[in-house]
Design a protein around this motif. Structure first.
Motif, PDB file in Angstrom:
ATOM      1  N   LEU A 143       0.828  -1.207   0.000  1.00 27.42           N
ATOM      2  CA  LEU A 143       0.000   0.000   0.000  1.00 27.42           C
ATOM      3  C   LEU A 143       0.865   1.259   0.000  1.00 27.42           C
ATOM      4  N   MET A 144       1.974   1.208   0.749  1.00 23.59           N
ATOM      5  CA  MET A 144       2.896   2.349   0.778  1.00 23.59           C
ATOM      6  C   MET A 144       3.461   2.638  -0.610  1.00 23.59           C
ATOM      7  N   ARG A 145       3.601   1.590  -1.418  1.00 22.26           N
ATOM      8  CA  ARG A 145       4.141   1.751  -2.770  1.00 22.26           C
ATOM      9  C   ARG A 145       3.040   2.016  -3.805  1.00 22.26           C
ATOM     10  N   ASN A 146       1.830   2.203  -3.287  1.00 26.65           N
ATOM     11  CA  ASN A 146       0.681   2.560  -4.134  1.00 26.65           C
ATOM     12  C   ASN A 146       0.307   1.478  -5.136  1.00 26.65           C
ATOM     13  N   TYR A 147       0.514   0.216  -4.748  1.00 29.55           N
ATOM     14  CA  TYR A 147       0.063  -0.881  -5.588  1.00 29.55           C
ATOM     15  C   TYR A 147      -1.442  -1.095  -5.418  1.00 29.55           C
ATOM     16  N   ASP A 148      -2.040  -1.643  -6.443  1.00 29.49           N
ATOM     17  CA  ASP A 148      -3.429  -2.082  -6.379  1.00 29.49           C
ATOM     18  C   ASP A 148      -3.403  -3.436  -5.675  1.00 29.49           C
ATOM     19  N   VAL A 149      -3.660  -3.440  -4.369  1.00 33.51           N
ATOM     20  CA  VAL A 149      -3.471  -4.643  -3.561  1.00 33.51           C
ATOM     21  C   VAL A 149      -4.768  -5.008  -2.841  1.00 33.51           C
ATOM     22  N   THR A 150      -5.035  -6.310  -2.804  1.00 36.08           N
ATOM     23  CA  THR A 150      -6.231  -6.846  -2.155  1.00 36.08           C
ATOM     24  C   THR A 150      -5.820  -7.803  -1.049  1.00 36.08           C
ATOM     25  N   ALA A 151      -6.476  -7.685   0.089  1.00 35.04           N
ATOM     26  CA  ALA A 151      -6.250  -8.599   1.211  1.00 35.04           C
ATOM     27  C   ALA A 151      -7.217  -9.773   1.101  1.00 35.04           C
ATOM     28  N   ILE A 152      -6.678 -10.986   1.172  1.00 33.05           N
ATOM     29  CA  ILE A 152      -7.521 -12.186   1.205  1.00 33.05           C
ATOM     30  C   ILE A 152      -7.437 -12.774   2.599  1.00 33.05           C
ATOM     31  N   VAL A 153      -8.542 -12.723   3.319  1.00 34.05           N
ATOM     32  CA  VAL A 153      -8.579 -13.161   4.715  1.00 34.05           C
ATOM     33  C   VAL A 153      -9.835 -13.984   4.983  1.00 34.05           C
ATOM     34  N   LYS A 154      -9.733 -14.864   5.953  1.00 33.61           N
ATOM     35  CA  LYS A 154     -10.878 -15.678   6.327  1.00 33.61           C
ATOM     36  C   LYS A 154     -11.944 -14.846   7.033  1.00 33.61           C
ATOM     37  N   ASN A 155     -11.488 -13.847   7.811  1.00 32.21           N
ATOM     38  CA  ASN A 155     -12.397 -12.981   8.554  1.00 32.21           C
ATOM     39  C   ASN A 155     -11.875 -11.552   8.468  1.00 32.21           C
ATOM     40  N   LYS A 156     -12.580 -10.689   7.770  1.00 33.82           N
ATOM     41  CA  LYS A 156     -12.092  -9.327   7.553  1.00 33.82           C
ATOM     42  C   LYS A 156     -11.998  -8.519   8.844  1.00 33.82           C
ATOM     43  N   ALA A 157     -12.678  -8.964   9.893  1.00 38.87           N
ATOM     44  CA  ALA A 157     -12.607  -8.262  11.173  1.00 38.87           C
ATOM     45  C   ALA A 157     -11.216  -8.356  11.799  1.00 38.87           C
ATOM     46  N   THR A 158     -10.407  -9.320  11.338  1.00 37.11           N
ATOM     47  CA  THR A 158      -9.065  -9.495  11.898  1.00 37.11           C
ATOM     48  C   THR A 158      -8.043  -8.555  11.266  1.00 37.11           C
ATOM     49  N   LEU A 159      -8.418  -7.856  10.207  1.00 39.16           N
ATOM     50  CA  LEU A 159      -7.493  -6.921   9.560  1.00 39.16           C
ATOM     51  C   LEU A 159      -7.298  -5.682  10.416  1.00 39.16           C
ATOM     52  N   GLN A 160      -6.047  -5.242  10.524  1.00 31.85           N
ATOM     53  CA  GLN A 160      -5.763  -4.018  11.272  1.00 31.85           C
ATOM     54  C   GLN A 160      -6.280  -2.799  10.527  1.00 31.85           C
ATOM     55  N   ASP A 161      -6.197  -2.837   9.211  1.00 33.35           N
ATOM     56  CA  ASP A 161      -6.677  -1.733   8.382  1.00 33.35           C
ATOM     57  C   ASP A 161      -7.482  -2.328   7.237  1.00 33.35           C
ATOM     58  N   ASN A 162      -8.777  -2.079   7.235  1.00 36.18           N
ATOM     59  CA  ASN A 162      -9.643  -2.680   6.218  1.00 36.18           C
ATOM     60  C   ASN A 162     -10.127  -1.653   5.200  1.00 36.18           C
ATOM     61  N   LYS A 163      -9.285  -0.650   4.951  1.00 37.30           N
ATOM     62  CA  LYS A 163      -9.667   0.378   3.983  1.00 37.30           C
ATOM     63  C   LYS A 163      -9.377  -0.053   2.542  1.00 37.30           C
ATOM     64  N   ASN A 164      -8.515  -1.056   2.384  1.00 32.74           N
ATOM     65  CA  ASN A 164      -8.181  -1.521   1.045  1.00 32.74           C
ATOM     66  C   ASN A 164      -9.187  -2.569   0.583  1.00 32.74           C
ATOM     67  N   SER A 165      -9.017  -3.064  -0.640  1.00 36.40           N
ATOM     68  CA  SER A 165      -9.902  -4.094  -1.173  1.00 36.40           C
ATOM     69  C   SER A 165      -9.724  -5.397  -0.390  1.00 36.40           C
ATOM     70  N   ILE A 166     -10.824  -6.105  -0.184  1.00 34.48           N
ATOM     71  CA  ILE A 166     -10.795  -7.324   0.623  1.00 34.48           C
ATOM     72  C   ILE A 166     -11.595  -8.424  -0.070  1.00 34.48           C
ATOM     73  N   ILE A 167     -11.038  -9.631  -0.047  1.00 34.11           N
ATOM     74  CA  ILE A 167     -11.806 -10.829  -0.377  1.00 34.11           C
ATOM     75  C   ILE A 167     -11.882 -11.650   0.907  1.00 34.11           C
ATOM     76  N   GLU A 168     -13.090 -11.842   1.407  1.00 27.22           N
ATOM     77  CA  GLU A 168     -13.280 -12.615   2.633  1.00 27.22           C
ATOM     78  C   GLU A 168     -13.556 -14.067   2.242  1.00 27.22           C
ATOM     79  N   SER A 169     -12.532 -14.898   2.388  1.00 31.95           N
ATOM     80  CA  SER A 169     -12.662 -16.287   1.954  1.00 31.95           C
ATOM     81  C   SER A 169     -11.607 -17.141   2.618  1.00 31.95           C
TER      82      SER A 169
END
Length: 215
Positions: free
Chosen positions: A21-47
């Motif tokens: 994110l610091m490098r301004n990449y188009d990045v998506t977080a893939i997580v089982k539970n999005k509530a566990t992300l420290q910062d959920n402002k980016n794109s997320i796939i909850e799976s």
């Protein structure tokens, strides 16, 4: 370039996601539970990793596997690796895997790995063995991949200095003769490798100065 970080809520994944994110990449977080992300402002796939589909990963050029199973479930490194290989077969996408320091060689002849030493932590042996199998599965696959191995001391509290030394399969030490890297600097090295592609279809490892210890 579009990047997906699997296990983005874990220790390694959090730092990798932040660096991307610091490098301004188009990045998506893939997580089982999005509530566990420290910062959920980016794109997320909850799976769950094992429920990911080819359709879900289609938009991405790079997948980063920072999956970290619970203690006692280290074998999931192997099955997760196999599953991701099956998803990427026949595509031009590239997989980056966060490996285990136990896979590093400690001798010039490359016959002894760190996990083979008597003083290697017993609670980390199963993970190292599973990660070695993951690496061997990648080596026999047809996909594009890079296996990124941290140093023996993997420090979640260490700072981001942006400075490190880099090698292939053999353990590296800093000026204090410690095999050390902070999670933040490991993330720097991983994103640098994504940009430079110096270690395609092989392993690399990094070490840096232990700034906290030095001070």
């Amino acid at each position: 370039m579009k990047i997906a970080v699997i296990g983005a809520a874990g220790k390694a994944g959090t730092h990798i996601l932040r660096e991307a994110l610091m490098r301004n990449y188009d990045v998506t977080a893939i997580v089982k539970n999005k509530a566990t992300l420290q910062d959920n402002k980016n794109s997320i796939i909850e799976s769950d990793l094992f429920n990911l589909t080819k359709e879900q990963i289609e938009p991405f050029d790079i997948l980063i596997n920072a999956f970290a199973p619970l203690p006692g479930e280290e074998h999931l490194h192997v099955t997760a690796g196999e599953y991701l290989i099956s998803l990427l077969e026949g595509t031009s996408k590239k997989l980056f895997v966060v490996g285990s320091s136990g896979c590093l060689y400690v001798n010039r002849e490359k016959t002894v790995r760190l996990m083979d030493l008597e003083d290697y932590p017993e609670d980390l042996v199963d993970m190292a063995r599973a990660q070695l199998q993951n690496l061997q599965d990648l080596e026999s696959s047809s996909i594009q991949w890079t296996f990124a191995i941290p140093s023996a001391m993997f420090d979640s509290d260490g700072p981001r200095t942006g400075h490190y030394i880099k090698g292939a399969e053999k353990i590296l030490v800093n000026s204090q003769f410690n095999s050390y890297i902070s999670y933040a600097d490991f993330a720097v090295a991983l994103l640098d490798e994504i940009e430079k592609n110096e270690y395609p279809n092989t392993t690399f490892t990094v070490a840096s100065e232990n700034v906290t210890a030095a001070s």
